[in-house]
Design a protein around this motif. Structure first.
Motif, PDB file in Angstrom:
ATOM      1  N   SER A 139       0.445  -1.104  -0.132  1.00 37.58           N
ATOM      2  CA  SER A 139       0.048   0.207  -0.213  1.00 37.58           C
ATOM      3  C   SER A 139       0.784   1.061   0.064  1.00 37.58           C
ATOM      4  CB  SER A 139      -0.557  -0.041   1.501  1.00 37.58           C
ATOM      5  OG  SER A 139      -0.081   0.218   2.478  1.00 37.58           O
ATOM      6  N   PHE A 140       0.225   2.621  -0.294  1.00 37.45           N
ATOM      7  CA  PHE A 140       1.369   3.832  -0.437  1.00 37.45           C
ATOM      8  C   PHE A 140       1.101   4.164   0.604  1.00 37.45           C
ATOM      9  CE2 PHE A 140       1.924   7.969  -2.380  1.00 37.45           C
ATOM     10  CZ  PHE A 140       2.339   8.001  -2.841  1.00 37.45           C
ATOM     11  N   TRP A 147       3.982  11.738 -13.759  1.00 34.53           N
ATOM     12  CA  TRP A 147       2.979  11.716 -12.531  1.00 34.53           C
ATOM     13  C   TRP A 147       3.865  12.256 -11.247  1.00 34.53           C
ATOM     14  CZ3 TRP A 147       4.045   8.620  -8.027  1.00 34.53           C
ATOM     15  CH2 TRP A 147       2.592   9.564  -6.907  1.00 34.53           C
ATOM     16  N   CYS A 148       5.100  11.480 -11.121  1.00 33.98           N
ATOM     17  CA  CYS A 148       6.133  11.571  -9.917  1.00 33.98           C
ATOM     18  C   CYS A 148       6.922  13.504 -10.107  1.00 33.98           C
ATOM     19  CB  CYS A 148       7.481  10.824 -10.436  1.00 33.98           C
ATOM     20  SG  CYS A 148       8.359  10.820  -8.457  1.00 33.98           S
ATOM     21  N   ARG A 166      -4.477  11.436 -12.127  1.00 33.05           N
ATOM     22  CA  ARG A 166      -5.388  10.171 -11.837  1.00 33.05           C
ATOM     23  C   ARG A 166      -5.790   9.436 -12.952  1.00 33.05           C
ATOM     24  NH1 ARG A 166      -8.522  14.230 -11.312  1.00 33.05           N
ATOM     25  NH2 ARG A 166     -10.682  14.627 -12.810  1.00 33.05           N
ATOM     26  N   ASP A 167      -5.572  10.540 -14.183  1.00 28.74           N
ATOM     27  CA  ASP A 167      -5.630  10.237 -15.536  1.00 28.74           C
ATOM     28  C   ASP A 167      -4.532   9.594 -15.542  1.00 28.74           C
ATOM     29  OD1 ASP A 167      -7.990  10.899 -15.697  1.00 28.74           O
ATOM     30  OD2 ASP A 167      -7.796  13.080 -16.400  1.00 28.74           O
ATOM     31  N   LEU A 168      -3.075   9.614 -15.961  1.00 31.99           N
ATOM     32  CA  LEU A 168      -2.327   9.211 -15.862  1.00 31.99           C
ATOM     33  C   LEU A 168      -1.659   7.771 -15.333  1.00 31.99           C
ATOM     34  CD1 LEU A 168       0.621  11.854 -15.763  1.00 31.99           C
ATOM     35  CD2 LEU A 168      -0.858  10.989 -17.779  1.00 31.99           C
ATOM     36  N   ARG A 203       3.106   1.691 -11.404  1.00 36.52           N
ATOM     37  CA  ARG A 203       2.348   1.870  -9.820  1.00 36.52           C
ATOM     38  C   ARG A 203       3.413   3.124  -9.388  1.00 36.52           C
ATOM     39  NH1 ARG A 203      -2.247  -0.918 -10.362  1.00 36.52           N
ATOM     40  NH2 ARG A 203      -1.828  -3.084 -11.029  1.00 36.52           N
ATOM     41  N   PRO A 204       2.165   3.701  -8.894  1.00 40.17           N
ATOM     42  CA  PRO A 204       2.363   4.822  -7.566  1.00 40.17           C
ATOM     43  C   PRO A 204       2.946   4.014  -6.168  1.00 40.17           C
ATOM     44  CG  PRO A 204       0.220   5.998  -8.999  1.00 40.17           C
ATOM     45  CD  PRO A 204       0.950   4.073  -9.557  1.00 40.17           C
ATOM     46  N   ASN A 205       2.469   3.838  -5.761  1.00 33.33           N
ATOM     47  CA  ASN A 205       2.848   2.625  -4.536  1.00 33.33           C
ATOM     48  C   ASN A 205       4.279   2.832  -5.075  1.00 33.33           C
ATOM     49  OD1 ASN A 205       1.562   0.534  -5.755  1.00 33.33           O
ATOM     50  ND2 ASN A 205       1.724  -0.648  -4.556  1.00 33.33           N
ATOM     51  N   VAL A 206       4.206   2.009  -5.723  1.00 28.72           N
ATOM     52  CA  VAL A 206       5.649   1.040  -5.885  1.00 28.72           C
ATOM     53  C   VAL A 206       7.231   2.328  -5.364  1.00 28.72           C
ATOM     54  CG1 VAL A 206       7.302  -0.326  -7.601  1.00 28.72           C
ATOM     55  CG2 VAL A 206       4.719  -0.921  -7.058  1.00 28.72           C
ATOM     56  N   CYS A 207       6.705   3.639  -6.880  1.00 33.21           N
ATOM     57  CA  CYS A 207       7.161   4.374  -6.427  1.00 33.21           C
ATOM     58  C   CYS A 207       8.016   5.008  -5.272  1.00 33.21           C
ATOM     59  CB  CYS A 207       7.657   5.404  -7.819  1.00 33.21           C
ATOM     60  SG  CYS A 207       7.185   4.684  -9.116  1.00 33.21           S
TER      61      CYS A 207
END
Length: 385
Positions: A15-16, A259-260, A290-292, A301-305
């Motif tokens: 999870s983020f 995104w980042c 959110r679209d990206l 995935r953002p949570n991985v980053c």
């Protein structure tokens, strides 16, 4: 043997982590603040080659340090009231957004290595990205077309941005690529406190609540209040997508960086100018963050980053702790103010973990110059005496 940090994306698919919305605590280069009107999808005709021969280019060999951030810290030390930390657990990280972006995207990177210098000084941790052999070679071998593409990004901004909200952009003048406006943010990523600078493109004027911009003579608090509530946007250019493999490449590579960068600066809207190989932009398209994420979830995935970014900060503290114990003993871990500067070099190459590869000689090529080291921190130390 120093610990290593593994970068396999599957390790970080949880999870983020807690990440507070970035808070504006300052700014750099207010005279270069820009504004954008008509931020919407539409057809245009922007020639990014306009006055390109008269452009003032940013030096391609500039190995950027954190000097402007250090000046900001020194000039605003009394206002910031940063406590003189004594333990690594509470140490504050100082860096630029670009470094955080590079680190966060590491689990999905397969081409570009990075090199980061870590400096622990008076209880604070400073991070500075340095050129790798590959990045130096890439700069030296840039083709004329690649140099043009770099300059086109700056020119695109000139077609969209103006000096005042009520003024139209004026692209009929040469670009000075060295003019920039930056915000200084603070946030918490799990237990890590971070202060970082981020270059900002401009403020979206197409909103009803945007007040009159403060003057250059306005108080710092007035300016920060205005900037904290202003809807900044990110401007990007991209080649027209004509084939499915180009669409795949766009979703796999560009969207995660866009995104980042935007997420770290609290930006919700990105405006992209689609161009051809000759530097002509004929279409503008807006993207929401959110679209990206939705359009690219097959690839990243953002949570991985951000889980990796969190573990990176933890890793930095762990490596510093090991270095301190080795050189100065266990008791020094809770007495950071008495230690001399500790430096490390962290390097990562695709297919390998992050490793400590040595120490950095700050005397030979100062990242923390004498004028900063000798002055920063004295105010707060005097306050607690």
């Amino acid at each position: 043997m120093q610990p290593e940090l593994y970068t396999d994306a599957s390790i970080y698919a949880k999870s983020f982590p807690h990440f507070g919305r970035p808070k504006v605590i300052g700014y750099i280069g207010l005279e270069n603040l820009k504004f954008a009107k008509s931020i919407r999808d539409k057809r245009v005709q922007f020639d990014l080659n306009l006055h390109l021969d008269k452009c003032i280019h940013r030096p391609p060999d500039l190995d950027v340090k954190i000097t402007e951030l250090l000046r900001f810290l020194l000039e605003n030390e009394k206002k910031l009231q940063l406590p003189p930390e004594t333990s690594l657990k509470e140490a504050i990280f100082f860096c630029y957004r670009g470094l955080m972006t590079s680190v966060a995207l590491t689990p999905y990177e397969n081409k570009d290595p990075w090199r980061i210098v870590v400096l622990l000084h008076k209880g604070n941790i400073y991070l500075c990205a340095r050129d790798t052999k590959e990045s130096i070679q890439r700069k030296q071998n840039m083709t004329e077309h690649e140099k043009k593409c770099s300059s086109w990004g700056y020119k695109f901004e000139q077609f969209l941005l103006s000096d005042k909200p009520h003024l139209d952009p004026n692209p009929d003048k040469p670009v000075n690529e060295n003019e920039e406006f930056s915000l200084v943010f603070t946030t918490k990523l799990n237990g890590h406190t971070i202060i970082y600078g981020a270059e900002m493109d401009g403020i979206n004027c197409d909103v009803s609540h945007l007040g009159t911009p403060p003057s250059l003579e306005a108080s710092t608090d007035v300016v920060i209040n205005y900037l904290s509530n202003a809807p900044f946007i990110e401007l990007k250019t991209s080649k027209h997508i004509q084939f499915s493999r180009q669409e795949t490449s766009f979703r796999r590579f560009k969207t995660k960086k866009w995104w980042c960068q935007s997420f770290l600066a609290g930006i919700d809207t990105i405006l992209c100018g689609y161009r051809d190989d000759e530097g002509i932009v004929d279409e503008l398209k807006t993207f929401q963050l959110r679209d990206l994420v939705k359009m690219s979830e097959r690839f990243w995935r953002p949570n991985v980053c951000f889980n990796f970014l969190n573990d990176f900060f933890t890793y930095v503290k762990r490596c510093l702790a090991r270095e301190i114990k080795h050189k100065y003993g266990e008791n020094s871990l809770n007495d950071l103010q008495s230690l001399p500067m500790i430096t490390l070099i962290l390097e990562w190459r695709p297919g390998n973990p992050v490793r400590v590869t040595g120490t950095y000689n700050n005397d030979d090529d100062p990242i923390l110059p004498d004028w900063f080291c000798e002055s920063f921190g004295k105010h707060n130390m005097d306050t607690i005496k």
